[in-house]
Scaffold this motif. Structure first.
Motif, mmCIF file in Angstrom:
data_model
loop_
_atom_site.group_PDB
_atom_site.id
_atom_site.type_symbol
_atom_site.label_atom_id
_atom_site.label_comp_id
_atom_site.label_asym_id
_atom_site.label_seq_id
_atom_site.Cartn_x
_atom_site.Cartn_y
_atom_site.Cartn_z
ATOM 1 N N SER A 123 126.177 -30.606 6.572
ATOM 2 C CA SER A 123 124.761 -30.077 7.202
ATOM 3 C C SER A 123 123.340 -30.880 7.459
ATOM 4 O O SER A 123 122.843 -31.182 8.429
ATOM 5 C CB SER A 123 124.219 -28.655 7.002
ATOM 6 N N ALA A 124 123.221 -31.645 6.308
ATOM 7 C CA ALA A 124 121.685 -32.360 6.096
ATOM 8 C C ALA A 124 121.732 -33.727 7.206
ATOM 9 O O ALA A 124 121.349 -33.894 8.182
ATOM 10 C CB ALA A 124 121.480 -32.810 5.426
ATOM 11 N N SER A 125 123.286 -33.778 7.623
ATOM 12 C CA SER A 125 123.905 -34.806 8.964
ATOM 13 C C SER A 125 123.299 -34.600 10.318
ATOM 14 O O SER A 125 122.712 -34.571 10.967
ATOM 15 C CB SER A 125 124.910 -35.169 8.561
ATOM 16 N N ASN A 126 123.747 -33.147 10.350
ATOM 17 C CA ASN A 126 124.251 -32.701 11.877
ATOM 18 C C ASN A 126 122.593 -32.170 12.052
ATOM 19 O O ASN A 126 122.209 -31.681 13.334
ATOM 20 C CB ASN A 126 125.207 -31.611 11.925
ATOM 21 N N SER A 127 122.492 -31.634 11.455
ATOM 22 C CA SER A 127 120.962 -31.164 12.100
ATOM 23 C C SER A 127 119.261 -32.234 11.457
ATOM 24 O O SER A 127 118.540 -31.890 11.919
ATOM 25 C CB SER A 127 120.419 -30.103 9.896
ATOM 26 N N GLY A 128 119.951 -33.142 11.020
ATOM 27 C CA GLY A 128 118.920 -34.410 11.584
ATOM 28 C C GLY A 128 118.048 -34.807 10.504
ATOM 29 O O GLY A 128 117.075 -35.513 10.427
ATOM 30 N N VAL A 129 118.517 -34.056 8.933
ATOM 31 C CA VAL A 129 117.220 -33.324 7.454
ATOM 32 C C VAL A 129 118.014 -34.970 6.926
ATOM 33 O O VAL A 129 116.640 -35.886 6.504
ATOM 34 C CB VAL A 129 118.285 -32.598 7.295
ATOM 35 N N LEU A 130 118.849 -35.285 7.824
ATOM 36 C CA LEU A 130 119.508 -36.870 6.947
ATOM 37 C C LEU A 130 118.097 -38.119 7.695
ATOM 38 O O LEU A 130 117.955 -39.127 7.115
ATOM 39 C CB LEU A 130 120.551 -37.113 6.782
ATOM 40 N N ARG A 131 118.422 -38.133 8.811
ATOM 41 C CA ARG A 131 117.666 -39.439 9.453
ATOM 42 C C ARG A 131 116.475 -39.026 8.916
ATOM 43 O O ARG A 131 115.234 -39.964 8.639
ATOM 44 C CB ARG A 131 117.614 -38.739 11.033
ATOM 45 N N CYS A 132 115.784 -37.767 9.285
ATOM 46 C CA CYS A 132 114.058 -37.823 8.414
ATOM 47 C C CYS A 132 113.422 -37.952 7.540
ATOM 48 O O CYS A 132 113.365 -38.685 7.277
ATOM 49 C CB CYS A 132 113.923 -36.199 9.125
ATOM 50 N N LEU A 133 114.408 -38.211 6.512
ATOM 51 C CA LEU A 133 114.142 -38.649 4.678
ATOM 52 C C LEU A 133 114.656 -39.779 5.289
ATOM 53 O O LEU A 133 114.301 -39.891 4.640
ATOM 54 C CB LEU A 133 115.303 -37.899 4.433
ATOM 55 N N ALA A 134 115.721 -39.819 5.762
ATOM 56 C CA ALA A 134 115.938 -41.924 5.659
ATOM 57 C C ALA A 134 114.332 -42.608 5.966
ATOM 58 O O ALA A 134 114.182 -43.546 6.329
ATOM 59 C CB ALA A 134 117.210 -42.450 6.128
ATOM 60 N N ALA A 135 114.224 -41.977 6.764
ATOM 61 C CA ALA A 135 112.913 -42.787 7.832
ATOM 62 C C ALA A 135 111.611 -42.913 7.052
ATOM 63 O O ALA A 135 110.808 -43.670 6.293
ATOM 64 C CB ALA A 135 112.077 -41.708 8.972
ATOM 65 N N ARG A 136 111.376 -41.649 5.950
ATOM 66 C CA ARG A 136 110.399 -41.602 4.935
ATOM 67 C C ARG A 136 110.272 -40.715 4.550
ATOM 68 O O ARG A 136 110.929 -39.098 5.333
ATOM 69 C CB ARG A 136 109.107 -41.299 6.014
ATOM 70 N N PRO A 137 110.437 -40.056 3.098
ATOM 71 C CA PRO A 137 110.281 -39.100 2.154
ATOM 72 C C PRO A 137 108.872 -38.306 3.294
ATOM 73 O O PRO A 137 107.824 -38.435 3.487
ATOM 74 C CB PRO A 137 109.375 -39.785 0.929
ATOM 75 N N CYS A 138 109.712 -36.411 3.264
ATOM 76 C CA CYS A 138 108.250 -35.805 4.040
ATOM 77 C C CYS A 138 108.074 -34.830 3.294
ATOM 78 O O CYS A 138 109.350 -34.106 2.296
ATOM 79 C CB CYS A 138 109.440 -35.228 4.716
#
Ligand SMILES: C[S@@+](CC[C@H](N)C(=O)[O-])C[C@H]1O[C@@H](n2cnc3c(N)ncnc32)[C@H](O)[C@@H]1O
Length: 362
Positions: A55-70
Motif C-alpha cells: 500500500s505504501a508503494s501503490n499510494s505513492g507514500v514510499l516515493r514521497c518519503l524517499a524524496a525527503r522526510p515529511c
C-alpha cells in the motif's frame, strides 16, 4: 498509618513477586498464548508488513518519503488527502512505524527499513508491483479457494489489475531479454508481432537490438495497451512500433511476421484452447518465421505455484503449463524444430521456440 494498613501493605509487597510468578506460570501453562506470540512474529507481522508496504508503494507514500522526510500535513497535501482524514492517515503511518518500516524524527516521518528504501527506488518498481500482486491476487486465491469452489465462483480478468501485472512481470525481464537476444535475427529486416505486450518492454529491447525491426504490439486489455502505446511514445519508437488493443484469437492479419513473441501469457488461455491458440500464432508467421514463447511452468517456487493456483481458479485461463506438455502442443499446432530451454537457472521458467515451416495458408 494504622497497624492494620501497614500489615496489608507489607503483605502485598511480599506477595507481589509471588503473584507475578504465578501469572508467568499461568501464561506458560496455557499452550495457546506462546504459540500465538510466536506466530505474531513469524507469520502475522510479515503479513501485515507485506500489505503495508504494498500500500505504501501503490499510494505513492514510499516515493514521497524517499524524496525527503515529511510531516503529516505535507504528506497529506502531496497525497491529496483532505484535512478531515489526517488522523486516520496518522494512524496508518504510525502502524508503519510500529512495523519498523517507517521512523519518526523532528516531527517528520521517514523511511526506516531496508525493504522500504529498496522498494522506493524507481529501478525496483517490478519488485514493488510483485508484492502488490501477491497480496491482492495470490492471497485471495489461498484465502477463498475452497469457498469459491463450493459456490462455483471463479476469478475473472476484471479481478486482476493489468497495469500492476504488466509491471510485476518485469521481475523476469533480464531472462526474457536474454531469450530475445538469442532468437532475434539481426542480418535482415524483421517484422515482429508481440502478443500480450504488457508494458512493451520486450518490443523496446528487440528494437534496440536491431534498427531493422518494425513491430506490431498488441494487448487485449485496453488500459494495458494504452500504457504500452504511451511507453512507445516516451521511448521514441512510434515510427517503428504500432501498438493497439487486440486479441490474438480475433486478429485478422496477413501471415507476414518473421517473429511472433508471447511472453508470460500462455496461461491466459484455457488449457484446451492452447493448441488452437498456438496454431493461430503460427498462421500469422511468414513461411520460415519463428515463435518465441517464454513462460513459467508448473513445479517452480512458491510464488509461481501461487500464480498457478490463481490461474487454476480463473474463468478465462488455466494452470501454468508443464514443459513437456508445451512442446507437444507446439508440435500439434504445426511448428517444427520445437525446442524448450531453461532460462532461469534452477527455476521452472522456459523459453520455447518453433518454426513455421509450412505454407502459411494451411
Ligand atoms: C502477465 S502479462 C505479461 C505482459 C508482458 N508480455 C510481459 O511479459 O511483461 C500477460 C499479458 O498478456 C495479455 N493477453 C492475454 N491473453 C491475450 C490475448 N488473447 N491477446 C492479446 N493479449 C493477451 C494480457 O492482457 C496481459 O497484459
Amino acid at each position: 498509618m494504622d497497624l492494620l494498613s501497614l500489615a496489608t501493605t507489607v503483605r502485598s509487597r511480599v506477595e507481589e513477586p509471588v503473584t507475578d510468578l504465578l501469572q508467568i506460570l499461568k501464561v506458560l501453562s496455557n499452550p495457546r498464548l506462546p504459540v500465538l506470540l510466536a506466530l505474531s512474529k513469524g507469520l502475522i507481522e510479515p503479513t501485515y508488513r507485506l500489505a503495508f508496504l504494498a500500500s505504501a508503494s501503490n499510494s505513492g507514500v514510499l516515493r514521497c518519503l524517499a524524496a525527503r522526510p515529511c510531516d503529516l500535513e505535507s504528506l497529506a497535501d502531496r497525497l491529496q488527502i483532505g484535512p478531515a482524514e489526517k488522523d486516520r492517515l496518522r494512524a496508518w503511518l504510525d502502524m508503519g512505524v510500529k512495523l519498523g518500516d517507517f521512523g519518526t524524527g523532528e516531527g517528520c516521518y521517514r523511511l526506516s527499513s531496508f525493504t522500504a528504501k529498496f522498494l522506493a527506488q524507481p529501478g525496483n518498481d517490478a519488485v514493488a508491483a510483485a508484492l502488490e500482486e501477491v497480496i491482492r491476487f495470490h492471497v485471495p486465491a489461498l484465502l477463498h479457494g475452497p469457498n469459491m469452489l463450493r459456490v462455483g465462483e471463479r476469478f475473472s480478468l476484471d479481478d486482476q489489475d493489468g497495469a500492476v501485472i504488466a509491471r510485476s512481470t518485469r521481475v523476469v525481464e533480464s531472462f526474457v531479454e536474454a531469450a530475445v537476444d538469442r532468437n532475434l535475427e539481426r542480418s535482415r529486416p524483421v517484422r515482429l508481432l508481440e502478443v500480450g505486450c504488457g508494458s512493451g518492454t520486450y518490443v523496446r529491447h528487440a528494437a534496440r537490438l536491431t534498427p531493422r525491426l518494425s513491430a506490431l504490439a498488441i494487448d487485449m486489455q485496453k488500459n494495458v495497451a494504452d500504457q504500452a502505446a504511451s511507453n512507445m511514445a516516451e521511448w521514441g519508437l512510434t515510427d517503428r512500433v504500432e501498438t493497439r488493443q487486440g486479441d490474438l484469437r480475433t486478429l485478422d492479419l496477413e501471415p507476414q511476421f518473421d517473429l511472433v513473441t508471447m511472453h508470460n501469457n500462455i496461461y491466459y488461455f484455457p488449457q484446451d484452447d492452447r493448441v488452437e491458440t498456438l496454431r493461430r500464432a503460427r498462421r500469422l508467421l511468414a513461411p520460415g518465421g519463428k515463435l518465441l514463447l517464454t513462460t513459467s511452468c508448473q513445479g517452480g517456487n512458491t510464488g509461481l505455484e501461487a500464480l498457478n493456483l490463481w490461474f487454476h481458479f480463473s474463468d478465462f485461463g488455466g494452470p501454468l503449463p508443464r514443459e513437456g506438455e508445451l512442446v507437444e502442443q507446439l508440435e500439434e499446432a504445426g511448428f517444427t524444430d520445437v525446442e524448450a530451454t531453461q532460462v532461469i537457472p534452477g527455476e521452472q521458467f522456459r523459453a520455447c521456440t518453433g518454426t513455421n515451416a509450412q505454407l502459411a495458408l494451411d
